[in-house]
Write a protein that holds these residues in place. Structure first.
Motif: not given
Length: 447
Positions: A37-43, A337-344
């Protein structure tokens, strides 16, 4: 001449492989948390920043013992190595206790840096698990430092590579669950780290007891009572070194915590940039370790000219590698950057950050090399003062102003890019000052 360069390159290459295996822990956790989840990555961005600040600072105290053991080795005083290593265990015990207290009670730090309330619970749970992974991590660092000082890093690298084979599946399993185990999210990555760290320490102890190479150093003699004169000698070298690392790392950590208030997309982009930088940093770190071992070896052998020669060879290798990594980060910023996330939005922001990260990396490589070699000459207080002034004052203070208040003619950017721009400028000044100090120190020794 080529022989010294080749020796440093081989030593550094072996250390680098092991360091990259350990760094793969962080890369793995970052990718797994980002996919969870994006929340887990931010945490993870916040939790990893706090843990790394504690661990790397304390590790800096123990890593600073490398010149002492390398000099004993270079001077043919192997019998004194074992006693010195046993005395270092007292210093390690103090470091472990201090670190565990900080990791178990991080609330005040998270509140002071205004980490969002909905993120704190997950961060605190993650750090609570890592608190019990700290002891094996620091004790394994002693094992690693000993081997590096003796010019035998191969066993450490093999253990680090083997640990990655265990870490990857455990992180996936604990995070996402399966086979009767519930999904634990980010905390699962922490539990995987704990299991791997204790396994690595157990293997290191077995090697120390079973390998004939260590027999001549008398490592397993009965531990003596604390020799405060020896421990003070460790402290004079290790504490300023550890504090210098603390300043460097906390300036980086506070950057992550201040960026967290800009939202999850900014924190996630910063985590991607930080992770790539950390991977690239392993090369200059490995070269600095290898070079400092050689410089200290020749100083212990009483040959200052060969020590200077080893320093020059190591610096040339470091500069070339740093330029290469900086070029790759700048040219392939969006693809990385695209390796880590698919959020544009995260990809776009991380790609912009990597341009500044490329400049940051080159300066970081130069200053890391200089500070490691300066420790060989027992120069530790001046680097600490420079770190405090440049990284906390110019870097972190200037970053905060540029991001949130405005700095001179520039309005507040409200972007993590402000932190990377100012930090890169501060680190470039630090590298310049360290280079001048190292050159002056070596000339003084030559006289």
């Amino acid at each position: 001449m080529r022989g010294e360069r080749a020796l440093i390159a081989r030593h550094a290459g072996t250390v680098l492989v092991g360091q990259l295996a350990v760094m793969a822990f962080g890369v793995t956790d970052t990718i797994i948390a980002g996919r969870y989840s994006e929340h887990a990555l931010a945490a993870l961005s916040v939790g990893a920043a706090v843990f790394v600040s504690v661990y790397v600072s304390l590790m800096g105290v123990l890593q600073a013992l490398l010149p002492i053991w390398a000099e004993l080795h270079g001077g043919g005083r192997g019998g004194e190595v074992g006693r010195s290593v046993r005395q270092s265990l007292y210093l390690a015990a103090i470091a472990i206790m201090v670190g565990m207290v900080i990791l178990l009670l991080p609330g005040s730090v998270l509140q002071w840096t205004q980490v969002p309330a909905d993120m704190r619970g997950e961060v605190e749970a993650y750090l609570a698990v890592l608190a019990f992974a700290l002891a094996p991590a620091l004790l394994f660092r002693l094992f690693s430092t000993l081997n590096q000082s003796l010019g035998r890093p191969q066993l450490v690298t093999r253990l680090q590579l083997g640990s990655l084979v265990v870490k990857l599946p455990l992180s996936i399993w604990f995070t996402f669950g399966g086979a009767g185990l519930p999904a634990m999210g980010l905390v699962g990555c922490g539990w995987a780290t704990l299991c791997v760290n204790w396994t690595m320490l157990g293997c290191a102890i077995w090697l120390l007891r079973s390998r004939p190479f260590y027999a001549d150093y008398g490592l397993w003699k009965r531990i003596e009572a604390p020799d405060w004169q020896q421990i003070r000698k460790f402290a004079r070298l290790g504490v300023p070194g550890g504090l210098a690392v603390l300043v460097e790392v906390t300036s980086f950590t506070l950057m992550a915590l201040f960026i967290a208030r800009l939202g999850t997309a900014a924190a996630a982009a910063h985590q991607i940039a930080s992770n790539l930088l950390a991977v690239a940093y392993m090369t200059p770190l490995s070269l600095a370790i290898a070079t400092s071992a050689r410089v200290s070896f020749w100083l212990g052998a009483g040959d200052a000219a060969k020590a200077r020669h080893a320093c020059r060879q190591g610096f040339e290798l470091t500069a070339v590698c740093a330029l290469f990594y900086a070029a790759v980060m700048a040219a392939l910023r969006n693809e990385l950057a695209n390796v880590y996330s698919d959020n544009p939005a995260v990809i776009a922001m991380a790609g912009a950050l990597l341009l500044a990260v490329a400049l940051y990396h080159f300066a970081d490589a130069v200053q890391t090399f200089c500070v490691f070699v300066l420790r060989c000459y027992r120069v530790t207080l001046a680097p600490l003062v420079i770190y405090c002034t440049m990284l906390w004052g110019v870097g972190l203070g200037g970053s905060y102003l540029l991001a949130y208040r405005g700095l001179g003619p520039w309005a507040a950017m409200q972007s993590p890019l402000a932190f990377w721009i100012m930090s890169a400028a501060a680190l470039a000044l630090t590298a310049l000052l360290f280079g001048v100090l190292l050159r002056w120190t070596m000339r003084q020794r030559a006289r």
